[in-house]
Enzyme design. Structure first.
Site, mmCIF file in Angstrom:
data_model
loop_
_atom_site.group_PDB
_atom_site.id
_atom_site.type_symbol
_atom_site.label_atom_id
_atom_site.label_comp_id
_atom_site.label_asym_id
_atom_site.label_seq_id
_atom_site.Cartn_x
_atom_site.Cartn_y
_atom_site.Cartn_z
ATOM 1 N N LYS A 199 0.860 -1.176 0.000
ATOM 2 C CA LYS A 199 0.000 0.000 0.000
ATOM 3 C C LYS A 199 0.898 1.227 0.000
ATOM 4 C CE LYS A 199 -3.754 1.993 2.820
ATOM 5 N NZ LYS A 199 -4.606 1.766 4.007
ATOM 6 N N SER A 245 -9.536 1.500 3.176
ATOM 7 C CA SER A 245 -8.752 2.323 2.280
ATOM 8 C C SER A 245 -7.701 1.562 1.479
ATOM 9 C CB SER A 245 -8.063 3.433 3.067
ATOM 10 O OG SER A 245 -7.132 2.874 3.992
ATOM 11 N N SER A 270 -9.314 -0.902 7.232
ATOM 12 C CA SER A 270 -8.790 -0.710 5.878
ATOM 13 C C SER A 270 -8.141 -1.922 5.242
ATOM 14 C CB SER A 270 -7.804 0.446 5.850
ATOM 15 O OG SER A 270 -8.530 1.640 5.841
HETATM 16 N N1 GLN Z 1 -12.733 3.539 6.874
HETATM 17 C C1 GLN Z 1 -12.115 3.834 8.131
HETATM 18 C C2 GLN Z 1 -11.776 5.285 8.178
HETATM 19 O O1 GLN Z 1 -12.004 5.944 7.230
HETATM 20 C C3 GLN Z 1 -10.897 2.991 8.343
HETATM 21 C C4 GLN Z 1 -9.720 3.455 7.624
HETATM 22 C C5 GLN Z 1 -8.472 2.677 7.899
HETATM 23 O O2 GLN Z 1 -8.504 1.597 8.494
HETATM 24 N N2 GLN Z 1 -7.340 3.265 7.502
HETATM 25 O O3 GLN Z 1 -11.293 5.785 9.144
#
Ligand code: GLN
Length: 479
Positions: free
Chosen positions: A80, A155, A179
């Protein structure tokens, strides 16, 4: 015979070791697949074609000479784009870091390189991990390879899509509140959010430092166990890593589950859960019964406060972490030397609406006069969530829930309603404030053929337990 890009890591290692295939062939197969899929999927921000092929050749030569090689020798993977790498840019999916090249490698990258794995590219993501769909990235939306009109989750959506279609055999995602698990669920792959402190965060661009975790995204459970064995462990560069020894996770996969106890969280199967998702989880419960497990109903009574507490703390930490994106320490070169203007322009031009929203709300929640009402209150809720979870593990070995209440939404379906997007994370965000590990594995499909993810939650440092339960399920449903 499968295409080489379809192999799991374990399968590919066998073929490499027996010299039935070369790493050059394997890397070429993944690169060709990337070339074929990227125009529609956009899973990658950077692709490292030349250097991946060079490394593959070098490893093949070493193997031919009988030289000693690392445990992942010749296996192509992606990272990532929140992990710092010396040889490729690192953007964190944000325009503010466009063109940034780190002077050092993240620990996870260093560990994989030391085992002779081959970095094939860096994957697309919501900026700094802010999102659940990869629609917020400054580098374009990633499409779900199973249905390109749908999101891959986020994400770490680029990682989910890349592993799904074979752009590398595994990926390293980052999970602050889901994410890794959300894209694993939407793309039909396996994603582990390890215990906080199990894998070094050094060199990972921070979202919320007390939640962030680094974990593998793979095609199956055994691959996940193998990769975790390699990336886990204490790191003198990350003071929050644990010195607990790293188990050989693969050695307990076959342990019988007879007499073990599975907790089903009643609050996670209630309103708001798609009926297809619910049915899939009920079926999975039956599978565990067949495997000899006892099913116990569990209540996590404060679940309804989890999203609010998660987001207040998460974006408070994010607002502080993003303070360094000021055009002076990090961030866009906006061509002015007047410091105040530089900061305003860097953020104004570099941040998307979602980044601005989080920095502003996080700053507000931390500000004098409001910190008690919001930030400190959220920390109290966090303590209660932790107590509830630890209490549950007095009675059961694992908890079983859906990963997401829904399957992959259509692109654009939630973008004009940020709150709806935040609410989608109900079942993943409780985990990070508590710090326990959680694994998402495929558990069937909905009526549109989209994958459904099941989440297994374990006690702190119970990754071996999660893998054991997940592997037994995976093998059973394969039969
Ligand atoms: N969707 C969650 C957020 O927007 C988790 C994001 C993540 O785990 N980086 O905070």
């Amino acid at each position: 015979m499968k295409n080489l890009y379809e192999l799991t890591v374990v399968e590919a290692l066998k073929l490499l070791e027996s010299r039935e295939i070369t790493s050059f062939e394997l890397v070429t197969s993944c690169l060709n697949r990337i070339e074929e899929m990227e125009p529609t999927i956009n899973a990658f921000i950077h692709i490292s074609k030349e250097s991946a092929l060079e490394q593959a050749k070098a490893i093949d030569e070493k193997r031919a000479k009988g030289e000693k090689l690392g445990r992942l020798a010749g296996i192509p993977y992606s990272l990532k784009d929140v992990y710092n790498t010396k040889d490729l840019p690192t953007t964190a999916g944000s325009k503010v870091l466009e063109g940034y090249v780190s002077p050092y490698d993240a620990t996870v990258q260093r560990k994989l390189q030391s085992k002779d794995a081959i970095l094939i590219g860096k994957t697309n993501c919501d900026p700094f991990g802010f999102g659940s769909s990869t629609e917020n990235s400054a580098y374009g939306i990633t499409h779900n390879p199973i249905d390109t009109e749908r999101v891959p989750g986020g994400s770490s959506g680029g990682s989910g899509a890349a592993v799904q279609y074979g752009g590398g055999l595994f990926s390293i995602g980052e999970d602050t509140g889901g994410s890794i698990r959300c894209p694993a669920s939407f793309c039909g792959i396996v994603g582990l959010k390890p215990t906080y402190g199990r894998v070094s965060r050094y060199g990972s661009i921070a979202y919320a430092s007390s939640y962030d975790t680094v974990g593998p995204m793979t095609k199956d459970v055994r691959d996940s166990a193998l990769i975790l064995e390699i990336i886990a462990g204490i790191d003198e560069l990350d003071a929050t890593t644990s010195n607990d020894p790293v188990p050989t996770y693969q050695s307990t996969l076959d342990t019988s589950l007879k007499g073990k106890r599975v907790g089903v969280v009643k609050e996670y199967l209630g309103e708001g859960v798609d009926s297809d998702v619910k049915d899939a989880i009920l079926k999975a419960i039956e599978v565990y019964k067949e495997l000899g497990c006892e099913i116990v109903e569990i209540s996590l009574p404060n679940t309804e406060y989890a999203i609010a507490a998660y987001y207040v703390i998460g974006i408070s930490e994010a607002s502080s972490n993003l303070a360094r994106m000021d055009g002076i320490r990090f961030g866009l070169d906006v061509n002015t030397n007047e410091w105040k203007e530089k900061i305003i322009k860097t953020r104004g031009e570099g941040f998307s609406p979602e980044e601005k929203r989080r920095v502003m709300v996080g700053t507000y929640a931390l500000s004098a006069g409001y910190a008690d009402k919001y930030y400190n209150k959220a920390q109290q809720v966090r303590a209660v969530l932790k107590q509830d979870m630890l209490k549950a593990f007095e009675n059961v070995d694992i908890l079983l829930t859906p990963t997401m209440p829904v399957t992959a939404p259509k692109i654009g379906e939630n973008t004009d309603d940020p709150l709806k997007m935040w609410l989608m994370d109900a079942f993943t965000v409780t985990i990070n404030p508590v710090g326990v590990p959680a694994l998402s594995i495929p558990a069937g499909k909905d009526s549109n053929g989209m994958p459904i993810g099941m989440q297994l939650i374990g006690p702190h440092f119970g990754e071996d337990i999660l893998y054991n339960f997940a592997y037994q399920y995976e093998q059973k449903v394969k039969e």
